[in-house]
Design a protein around this motif. Structure first.
Motif, short mmCIF file in Angstrom:
data_model
loop_
_atom_site.label_atom_id
_atom_site.label_comp_id
_atom_site.label_asym_id
_atom_site.label_seq_id
_atom_site.Cartn_x
_atom_site.Cartn_y
_atom_site.Cartn_z
N GLN A 67 2.46 -4.67 -6.06
CA GLN A 67 2.68 -5.73 -5.08
C GLN A 67 2.79 -7.09 -5.76
O GLN A 67 3.62 -7.93 -5.37
CB GLN A 67 1.54 -5.75 -4.05
CG GLN A 67 1.68 -6.80 -2.97
CD GLN A 67 2.91 -6.62 -2.11
OE1 GLN A 67 3.48 -5.52 -2.05
NE2 GLN A 67 3.36 -7.68 -1.47
N TYR B 222 4.60 7.90 -4.27
CA TYR B 222 5.21 6.78 -4.97
C TYR B 222 6.48 7.23 -5.68
O TYR B 222 6.51 8.28 -6.31
CB TYR B 222 4.21 6.22 -5.99
CG TYR B 222 4.75 5.17 -6.93
CD1 TYR B 222 4.90 3.86 -6.52
CD2 TYR B 222 5.08 5.51 -8.25
CE1 TYR B 222 5.37 2.89 -7.39
CE2 TYR B 222 5.56 4.55 -9.12
CZ TYR B 222 5.71 3.24 -8.70
OH TYR B 222 6.18 2.30 -9.55
N ASP C 257 -1.27 -0.03 -6.79
CA ASP C 257 -0.56 -0.64 -5.67
C ASP C 257 -0.65 -2.16 -5.73
O ASP C 257 0.33 -2.87 -5.48
CB ASP C 257 -1.15 -0.16 -4.34
CG ASP C 257 -0.70 1.26 -3.99
OD1 ASP C 257 0.31 1.71 -4.58
OD2 ASP C 257 -1.34 1.90 -3.14
N SER D 107 6.73 6.03 0.51
CA SER D 107 5.40 5.49 0.22
C SER D 107 4.68 4.94 1.44
O SER D 107 3.47 4.75 1.39
CB SER D 107 5.52 4.36 -0.82
OG SER D 107 6.11 4.84 -2.01
N TYR E 28 0.84 -1.20 0.00
CA TYR E 28 0.00 0.00 0.00
C TYR E 28 0.87 1.25 0.00
O TYR E 28 1.83 1.36 0.76
CB TYR E 28 -0.92 0.01 1.22
CG TYR E 28 -1.79 1.24 1.33
CD1 TYR E 28 -2.94 1.36 0.57
CD2 TYR E 28 -1.44 2.29 2.18
CE1 TYR E 28 -3.75 2.49 0.65
CE2 TYR E 28 -2.23 3.43 2.27
CZ TYR E 28 -3.38 3.52 1.51
OH TYR E 28 -4.16 4.64 1.59
N SER E 29 0.53 2.20 -0.84
CA SER E 29 1.23 3.49 -0.90
C SER E 29 0.35 4.57 -0.27
O SER E 29 -0.84 4.66 -0.58
CB SER E 29 1.54 3.87 -2.36
OG SER E 29 2.41 2.94 -2.94
N ARG F 52 -1.10 9.03 -4.95
CA ARG F 52 -0.35 8.12 -4.08
C ARG F 52 1.10 8.59 -4.03
O ARG F 52 1.67 9.03 -5.04
CB ARG F 52 -0.43 6.68 -4.57
CG ARG F 52 0.15 6.39 -5.93
CD ARG F 52 0.10 4.90 -6.22
NE ARG F 52 0.71 4.59 -7.51
CZ ARG F 52 1.31 3.45 -7.80
NH1 ARG F 52 1.39 2.51 -6.90
NH2 ARG F 52 1.83 3.24 -9.00
N THR G 146 10.91 2.04 -5.95
CA THR G 146 10.11 0.82 -6.03
C THR G 146 10.81 -0.24 -6.87
O THR G 146 10.88 -1.42 -6.49
CB THR G 146 8.72 1.13 -6.61
OG1 THR G 146 8.05 2.05 -5.75
CG2 THR G 146 7.89 -0.14 -6.73
#
Length: 641
Positions: A202, A67, A198, A600, A34-35, A65, A72
């Motif tokens: 993930q 991010y 998200d 994030s 989750y961001s 979000r 990432t």
């Protein structure tokens, strides 16, 4: 007055949505992937009046979000590398447990067997001493078989784990493709679907636990996921499936490769070196390299020790005076595995151990890849270090390399044919004692050397070695001076005598008969006779030769009894190297994940502060609307009068 009401209503609604977003952040503080989300607001353009522009309040632009694409991707990459290193380290620890030390280890059983011959040297006809030696041989063979079976079970477990991981990869790829479809549909609204993004990130992060990927975004909001450098696993909503299959040498059960099956049904192999990180890469490296190397080292030990002791056993006589038969049963070396692309019908490559002299001391713990450039010629590459050796079976058949004889069948090969040679793959699992009677141990030397009864010099036997059985007829050495002698089998030919220098029955290779070493100074007329041993039950010359194998250079120049220690050291070095790599990659992955989370992730203290801030703003907006209502009510009352 209407403007005050509008401004208050907008403010109330905006602060309500911000509080909802803050609450959503708090609720998802422990949700993987989750961001943190932030409401982006902007000022509503003011309204012009004669007295200037008056603001119309606030409005929501979008929900964004927090991010970082770079962090990432870096976090995902390093998690993949860490997963690969951790997987290999874990498997190497399991491999290390196979080769234990101490009295229960394989090395101890080898030493016990060789040391047991010392009791036979002291008492050649003692059946108890012989039974102890034979029991030690059984124990050593059993430990070889146990170690080989443990390697097989470990290989089987890795194969099953590979299949499970590939199934998981394919399932995750399907989910990513579905996420792509949903995101592409939602993106048409003009706002980014944060939760879907998200979820997809993930899924990609979970996918990289198993196999390292590269993600490339498209203009429609979807991402392409690639493995092995450039092989498309997911393109939009299209998925290419992965599968585990044997290598190009499909007859070889010990190695595997990863294939990608694209939408057109074509399967492409993915090189292990291009996989990068992920559990699958770690498992394939362990199975194709570490397990193969360990199996080769174990098999080399079994083949070298078993073959060398069989050779020595064949040079002795048992208690009945018969030539010794093999002490250990060893399976024949397997034929070379042909590549699936070879022409049919094709040639066959067979292998055997070089003899007279024995090739056991030249063994390299390795497989070999053979490539033909013509029907009989080509190159043999030792896979352990890449050393290449040219060959031509038309000139030399068999070809000799590292103590092995490699022979081509009568059918010629086709240029471009490939073979994989695995000389040690079956030795450890097949070794076993060949007989059960202690009387079958050939502990007596078939030849003896005796000094003439009338000798006046100081000649003594320094050593007598049997080269071949049956031994040749008796030979008498007649010394004509302190430094010369003649032989009864060669007439008047004069030979030079040097104390301590072996006297060979035959100097032409391969050596045959016997080798006699004398010490001391002879006198003219002295004789020494080498003849068949008439009393094998009272002789332990071959038991002494067996005992001497302890110090014979066998494994990479080291003595035979150090072979297992060298194997353990090699595995130990690999384990320590893998441990260091795993520790480093895990630390890097943790640090980058912390950096990503700082951007994030949800900070509860920060969100709590925001909740108080926007709660007050919400209450103030409510007061503003209440004030507008009061003004409106007062206005109505004044008009009513």
């Amino acid at each position: 007055m209407g403007n005050i009401l509008n401004v208050g209503a907008r403010s109330l609604l905006v602060n309500q949505k911000i509080l909802e977003t803050v609450g959503n952040n708090i609720a998802n503080v422990n949700t993987p992937g989750y961001s943190r989300q932030t409401v982006i607001v902007q000022n509503v353009e003011g309204q012009f009046t004669g007295g200037g522009y008056y603001g119309n309040g606030v409005d929501i632009t979008t929900v964004q979000r927090n991010y970082s694409d770079f962090l990432t991707k870096q976090a995902t990459l390093m998690k993949s590398v860490a997963a690969s290193d951790a997987t290999r380290y874990d498997k190497l620890q399991q491999l290390e447990s196979v080769f234990s030390g101490g009295t229960d280890g394989l090395g101890a059983s080898v030493s016990d067997l060789l040391n047991s011959f010392s009791d036979i040297v002291s008492a050649p006809s003692d059946l108890t001493a012989r039974a102890v030696a034979l029991t030690s041989a059984d124990e050593m063979a059993a430990r070889f078989q146990t170690a080989s079976n443990q390697l097989y079970q470990l290989r089987l477990g890795v194969s099953q784990e590979l299949q499970t991981n590939v199934t998981t990869i394919n399932n995750l790829a399907d989910q990513i493709a579905k996420s792509n479809q949903e995101i592409a549909r939602a993106t048409g609204s003009g706002h980014l679907p944060n939760d879907l993004l998200d979820q997809r990130d993930q899924l990609i992060s979970e996918l990289n636990k198993y196999i390292q990927t590269t993600s490339i975004p498209s203009s429609d909001g979807t991402v392409g996921v690639f493995v092995g450098g450039s092989q498309a696993l997911v393109l939009g909503t299209t998925v290419s499936k992965l599968e585990v299959a044997p290598t190009n040498y499909s007859g070889d059960p010990n190695q595997s490769q990863l294939l990608i099956n694209n939408a057109g049904g074509t399967k492409y192999p993915i090189s292990t070196s291009m996989l990068g990180g992920g559990e699958v890469a770690g498992l394939l490296r362990f199975k194709n390299e570490d397990l193969v190397n360990a199996g080769n080292m174990l098999g080399r030990m079994a083949l070298a020790i078993g073959t060398r002791m069989n050779e020595q056993q064949a040079l002795g006589l048992d208690l009945s005076g018969s030539a010794g038969t093999a002490l250990f049963k060893l399976s024949a070396l397997p034929n070379g595995y042909p590549a699936d692309t070879n022409a049919l019908p094709g040639t066959t490559l067979s292998m055997s151990v070089q003899s007279n002299p024995s090739g056991t001391s030249q063994f390299a713990a390795s497989d070999y890849e053979v490539t033909f450039t013509s029907g009989t010629a080509g190159t043999i590459v030792r896979t352990s270090d890449g050393k290449a050796t040219a060959f031509d079976f038309a000139l030399t058949n068999p070809v000799k390399i590292d103590g092995l004889d490699i022979q081509q069948s009568a059918t010629p090969a086709t240029a471009g044919d490939h073979f994989l040679l695995k000389p040690f793959s079956t030795a450890a699992g097949s070794i076993a004692t060949a007989f059960s009677s202690p009387r079958g141990l050939a502990m007596a030397s078939p030849v003896t050397a005796t000094a003439g009864t009338a000798n006046t010099g100081t000649l003594t036997v320094g050593g007598l070695t049997t080269r071949s059985v049956p031994v040749p007829p008796a030979v008498t050495l007649n010394f004509t001076s302190t430094s010369t002698y003649t032989r009864s089998d060669t007439g008047a030919t004069v030979y030079t005598y040097t104390p301590g220098q072996p006297i060979e029955y035959s100097t032409a290779p391969p050596l045959a008969g016997w080798s006699l070493t004398l010490k001391g100074t002879p006198q003219p007329g002295d004789t020494f006779k080498v003849d068949v041993n008439p009393y094998p039950a009272l002789n332990a010359g071959n038991a002494q030769a067996m005992l001497s194998l302890r110090d014979e250079a066998m494994f990479d120049g080291g003595p035979l009894t150090d072979g297992y220690a060298g194997l353990m050291a090699e595995i130990g070095i690999q384990v320590q190297s893998a441990k260091s790599a795993s520790t480093v990659s895990n630390n890097i992955a943790s640090n980058i994940e912390q950096q990503r989370s700082s951007v994030s992730g949800v900070n509860l203290d920060e969100e709590a502060a925001k909740m108080l801030q926007y709660q007050q703003a919400y209450q103030a907006s409510g007061k503003m609307m209440q004030l507008a209502q009061n003004i409106f009510d007062s206005l109505l009352q004044s008009l009513g009068r």
